[in-house]
Design a protein around this motif. Structure first.
Motif, PDB file in Angstrom:
ATOM      1  N   ASN A  22       0.822  -1.213   0.000  1.00  0.00           N
ATOM      2  CA  ASN A  22       0.000   0.000   0.000  1.00  0.00           C
ATOM      3  C   ASN A  22       0.853   1.258   0.000  1.00  0.00           C
ATOM      4  OD1 ASN A  22      -2.443  -1.334  -0.095  1.00  0.00           O
ATOM      5  ND2 ASN A  22      -2.720  -1.331   2.119  1.00  0.00           N
ATOM      6  N   LYS A  23       1.946   1.254   0.762  1.00  0.00           N
ATOM      7  CA  LYS A  23       2.826   2.424   0.804  1.00  0.00           C
ATOM      8  C   LYS A  23       3.495   2.648  -0.538  1.00  0.00           C
ATOM      9  CE  LYS A  23       6.762   4.431   3.261  1.00  0.00           C
ATOM     10  NZ  LYS A  23       6.955   5.337   2.171  1.00  0.00           N
ATOM     11  N   VAL A  24       4.054   1.583  -1.110  1.00  0.00           N
ATOM     12  CA  VAL A  24       4.734   1.722  -2.403  1.00  0.00           C
ATOM     13  C   VAL A  24       3.732   2.123  -3.481  1.00  0.00           C
ATOM     14  CG1 VAL A  24       5.953   0.446  -4.212  1.00  0.00           C
ATOM     15  CG2 VAL A  24       6.621   0.160  -1.829  1.00  0.00           C
ATOM     16  N   GLY A  26       0.820   3.631  -3.130  1.00  0.00           N
ATOM     17  CA  GLY A  26       0.339   4.988  -2.886  1.00  0.00           C
ATOM     18  C   GLY A  26       1.354   6.029  -3.301  1.00  0.00           C
ATOM     19  N   ASP A  27       2.622   5.778  -2.972  1.00  0.00           N
ATOM     20  CA  ASP A  27       3.680   6.710  -3.377  1.00  0.00           C
ATOM     21  C   ASP A  27       3.772   6.796  -4.899  1.00  0.00           C
ATOM     22  OD1 ASP A  27       4.216   7.166  -0.727  1.00  0.00           O
ATOM     23  OD2 ASP A  27       6.009   5.881  -0.662  1.00  0.00           O
ATOM     24  N   TYR A  28       3.671   5.642  -5.569  1.00  0.00           N
ATOM     25  CA  TYR A  28       3.764   5.632  -7.024  1.00  0.00           C
ATOM     26  C   TYR A  28       2.562   6.335  -7.648  1.00  0.00           C
ATOM     27  CZ  TYR A  28       4.239   4.064 -11.807  1.00  0.00           C
ATOM     28  OH  TYR A  28       4.358   4.035 -13.163  1.00  0.00           O
ATOM     29  N   ARG A  30       0.925   8.770  -6.536  1.00  0.00           N
ATOM     30  CA  ARG A  30       1.029  10.224  -6.359  1.00  0.00           C
ATOM     31  C   ARG A  30       2.167  10.822  -7.179  1.00  0.00           C
ATOM     32  NH1 ARG A  30      -0.597   8.620  -1.149  1.00  0.00           N
ATOM     33  NH2 ARG A  30       1.530   8.250  -0.484  1.00  0.00           N
ATOM     34  N   SER A  31       2.940  10.008  -7.859  1.00  0.00           N
ATOM     35  CA  SER A  31       4.099  10.520  -8.595  1.00  0.00           C
ATOM     36  C   SER A  31       3.681  11.136  -9.932  1.00  0.00           C
ATOM     37  CB  SER A  31       5.103   9.401  -8.851  1.00  0.00           C
ATOM     38  OG  SER A  31       4.587   8.492  -9.795  1.00  0.00           O
ATOM     39  N   ASP A  32       4.524  12.022 -10.431  1.00  0.00           N
ATOM     40  CA  ASP A  32       4.276  12.668 -11.720  1.00  0.00           C
ATOM     41  C   ASP A  32       4.340  11.660 -12.864  1.00  0.00           C
ATOM     42  OD1 ASP A  32       3.923  15.151 -10.565  1.00  0.00           O
ATOM     43  OD2 ASP A  32       6.032  15.737 -10.831  1.00  0.00           O
TER      44      ASP A  32
END
Length: 115
Positions: A22-24, A26-28, A30-32
């Motif tokens: 979920n963290k990975v 979610g971070d991805y 939100r990335s450009d």
């Protein structure tokens, strides 16, 4: 002496893996890069749909058949005509009656043959 429960160990391991995923993810998300990739995929999908629609319109025209847009236009026209007829009927005081059709004669005798 403590007893180890394999199911509890597996649940803990699965929970930890889920939190990391979920963290990975979610971070991805939100990335450009992800935003650009999704925008590109959406644009490609839209252009593909437009190309297929244009191709189908040309194929239907070649087969002398109406396109979806022409059918929708005819449907709209028909709805407007029906609305106008409804208003005309209402102005005339109700539904227009159909002329009575002559009924066949009901006799027990067969028709006489002419010689």
């Amino acid at each position: 002496m403590t007893s180890t429960d394999p199911a509890a160990f597996f649940r803990e391991l699965l929970g930890e893996w889920e939190r990391m995923a979920n963290k990975v993810g979610g971070d991805y998300a939100r990335s450009d890069e992800f935003t650009r990739a999704m925008h590109g995929a959406t644009a490609a999908s839209m252009s593909t749909q437009e190309a297929i629609s244009a191709m189908m319109t040309r194929a239907l025209a070649a087969a002398n058949m109406p396109s979806r847009a022409e059918i929708e236009d005819l449907s709209g026209r028909l709805a407007r005509i029906e609305d106008q007829l409804g208003r005309i009927e209402a102005a005339l005081g109700g539904k227009a009656e159909r002329p009575a059709r002559p009924k066949p004669s009901r006799t027990r005798k067969p028709p006489e043959k002419k010689s």
